[in-house]
Design an enzyme around this catalytic site. Sequence first.
Site, PDB file in Angstrom:
ATOM      1  CB  ALA A  10      -0.890  -0.028   1.264  1.00 50.84           C
ATOM      2  N   GLY A  13       1.114   3.161  -5.897  1.00 47.02           N
ATOM      3  CA  GLY A  13       0.195   2.938  -6.973  1.00 47.02           C
ATOM      4  C   GLY A  13      -1.276   2.645  -6.608  1.00 47.02           C
ATOM      5  CG  LEU A  14      -4.612  -1.233  -7.421  1.00 43.82           C
ATOM      6  CD1 LEU A  14      -5.803  -0.167  -8.005  1.00 43.82           C
ATOM      7  CD2 LEU A  14      -4.577  -2.242  -7.914  1.00 43.82           C
ATOM      8  CB  SER A 142      -2.662  -8.522 -14.603  1.00 43.69           C
ATOM      9  OG  SER A 142      -2.106  -7.619 -15.746  1.00 43.69           O
ATOM     10  CE1 TYR A 190       3.347  -7.937 -12.483  1.00 44.68           C
ATOM     11  CE2 TYR A 190       2.519  -8.086 -14.804  1.00 44.68           C
ATOM     12  CZ  TYR A 190       2.310  -7.572 -13.330  1.00 44.68           C
ATOM     13  OH  TYR A 190       1.194  -6.773 -13.190  1.00 44.68           O
TER      14      TYR A 190
HETATM   15  P1  NDP Z   1       3.530  -0.516  -7.586  1.00 47.95           P
HETATM   16  O1  NDP Z   1       5.036  -0.582  -8.147  1.00 47.95           O
HETATM   17  O2  NDP Z   1       3.104   1.065  -7.638  1.00 47.95           O
HETATM   18  O3  NDP Z   1       3.058  -0.938  -6.142  1.00 47.95           O
HETATM   19  C1  NDP Z   1       3.588  -2.252  -5.951  1.00 47.95           C
HETATM   20  C2  NDP Z   1       3.673  -2.152  -4.496  1.00 47.95           C
HETATM   21  O4  NDP Z   1       4.008  -3.615  -4.165  1.00 47.95           O
HETATM   22  C3  NDP Z   1       4.699  -1.417  -3.877  1.00 47.95           C
HETATM   23  O5  NDP Z   1       3.896  -0.652  -2.591  1.00 47.95           O
HETATM   24  C4  NDP Z   1       5.862  -2.039  -3.551  1.00 47.95           C
HETATM   25  O6  NDP Z   1       6.653  -1.711  -2.490  1.00 47.95           O
HETATM   26  C5  NDP Z   1       4.987  -3.410  -3.363  1.00 47.95           C
HETATM   27  N1  NDP Z   1       6.122  -4.575  -3.056  1.00 47.95           N
HETATM   28  C6  NDP Z   1       6.957  -4.954  -3.933  1.00 47.95           C
HETATM   29  N2  NDP Z   1       7.462  -6.105  -3.542  1.00 47.95           N
HETATM   30  C7  NDP Z   1       7.283  -6.226  -2.175  1.00 47.95           C
HETATM   31  C8  NDP Z   1       7.573  -7.089  -1.302  1.00 47.95           C
HETATM   32  N3  NDP Z   1       8.627  -7.812  -1.606  1.00 47.95           N
HETATM   33  N4  NDP Z   1       6.931  -7.003  -0.121  1.00 47.95           N
HETATM   34  C9  NDP Z   1       6.057  -6.162   0.245  1.00 47.95           C
HETATM   35  N5  NDP Z   1       5.760  -5.336  -0.795  1.00 47.95           N
HETATM   36  C10 NDP Z   1       6.297  -5.369  -1.920  1.00 47.95           C
HETATM   37  O7  NDP Z   1       2.707  -1.094  -8.870  1.00 47.95           O
HETATM   38  P2  NDP Z   1       1.002  -1.137  -9.023  1.00 47.95           P
HETATM   39  O8  NDP Z   1       0.532  -0.225  -8.080  1.00 47.95           O
HETATM   40  O9  NDP Z   1       0.776  -0.866 -10.459  1.00 47.95           O
HETATM   41  O10 NDP Z   1       0.568  -2.465  -8.777  1.00 47.95           O
HETATM   42  C11 NDP Z   1      -0.126  -3.220  -7.931  1.00 47.95           C
HETATM   43  C12 NDP Z   1      -0.905  -4.199  -8.278  1.00 47.95           C
HETATM   44  O11 NDP Z   1      -1.613  -4.046  -9.597  1.00 47.95           O
HETATM   45  C13 NDP Z   1      -0.063  -5.358  -8.852  1.00 47.95           C
HETATM   46  O12 NDP Z   1      -0.723  -6.831  -8.370  1.00 47.95           O
HETATM   47  C14 NDP Z   1      -0.037  -5.348 -10.272  1.00 47.95           C
HETATM   48  O13 NDP Z   1       0.537  -6.784 -10.737  1.00 47.95           O
HETATM   49  C15 NDP Z   1      -1.380  -5.045 -10.377  1.00 47.95           C
HETATM   50  N6  NDP Z   1      -1.704  -4.425 -11.697  1.00 47.95           N
HETATM   51  C16 NDP Z   1      -1.117  -3.223 -12.040  1.00 47.95           C
HETATM   52  C17 NDP Z   1      -1.200  -2.788 -13.463  1.00 47.95           C
HETATM   53  C18 NDP Z   1      -0.755  -1.601 -14.016  1.00 47.95           C
HETATM   54  O14 NDP Z   1      -1.039  -1.231 -15.091  1.00 47.95           O
HETATM   55  N7  NDP Z   1       0.121  -0.724 -13.189  1.00 47.95           N
HETATM   56  C19 NDP Z   1      -2.630  -3.458 -14.444  1.00 47.95           C
HETATM   57  C20 NDP Z   1      -2.912  -4.581 -13.712  1.00 47.95           C
HETATM   58  C21 NDP Z   1      -2.598  -4.940 -12.731  1.00 47.95           C
HETATM   59  P3  NDP Z   1       7.625  -0.591  -2.421  1.00 47.95           P
HETATM   60  O15 NDP Z   1       6.779   0.662  -2.618  1.00 47.95           O
HETATM   61  O16 NDP Z   1       8.355  -0.699  -1.174  1.00 47.95           O
HETATM   62  O17 NDP Z   1       8.573  -0.566  -3.633  1.00 47.95           O
END
Ligand code: NDP
Length: 315
Positions: A10, A13-14, A142, A190
Amino acid sequence: RKGIVVITGASSGLGLATAKALAETGKWHIIMACRDFLKAERAAKAAGIAKENYTVMHLDLSSLDSARQFVENFKRSGRPLDVLVCNAAVYLPTAKEPTFTAEGFELSVGTNHLGHFLLSRLLLDELKQSDYPSKRLIIVGSITGNTNTLAGNVPPKANLGDMRGFAGGLNGLNSSSMIDGGEFDGAKAYKDSKVCNMLTMQEFHRRYHEETGITFASLYPGCIATTGLFREHIPLFRLLFPPFQKYITKGFVSEEESGKRLAQVVSEPSLTKSGVYWSWNKDSASFENQLSQEASDVEKARKVWELSEKLVGLA
Ligand code: NDP
């Protein structure tokens, strides 16, 4: 009382946009399950989420120990769990070589799928025990793992094959780092992880919905071309992807709008059907979408479940 929702990833992004949308209703307390405490605190502050509406708790999904620790800490907090949102993900499209989780699983499948698989299995009892009227477990899917769509047909396509790499432990030593046993490909890893996410949601539904009444759901929130997910991509891609999605494919959705969509799946009374993969049309109306053949294959779902249990130490 307020609903208690755990959202993984959280901090951007989303996940962050969803936390904000839920906090603004005044009906939710959000547990931000994040690997970087300071980043999550700063993000919550910058998004204007009021202090009393959230708590940051440490969770690194690339370590099974950390997932277990998170569950212990959550139980000790004495809070009920009403909704769990498995949202965090890594995407490594330009990686030439695989990297690995603490337990030695390829990082994309290890984090996006196995970390969430263990977390949701361990938190299922907490969900069962909650007295909240509408309990939900949501796993973000996705379109890219769905080969029945245009976006899902951009190579390399998702394909779990016979899962020989998965059975071997995805460690790149005595097995391939890829589920299907092939050469490492970060973009494919992915997509494969997202297929596992969608299969897992359906397997949860088949095994537990009737008995527990919990709603199990997945969703495709739209293409949120501006999030950190694309941070590992080449600069030219990061420059051109948002306008491409906005003007050419018209699949672009803002972080704010995507957060509202996921927040609906968390809290809308009309979205309680279990086993559903939600999508939204051009007018931002939700509908039950079809999954690809592979992402809705009952046999594959069972096999992913059983192999995952072995890898995370539940079987
Ligand atoms: P972001 O990269 O903005 O968010 C991803 C989040 O995951 C970040 O908060 C990140 O933390 C966290 N994260 C990554 N690795 C770990 C870990 N090892 N432990 C805990 N947290 C972790 O991407 P999105 O918001 O785009 O993605 C969110 C979801 O939406 C994903 O499941 C993605 O597959 C899905 N999605 C996204 C789309 C898009 O177009 N963007 C389309 C369809 C689905 P940190 O801030 O510390 O890096």
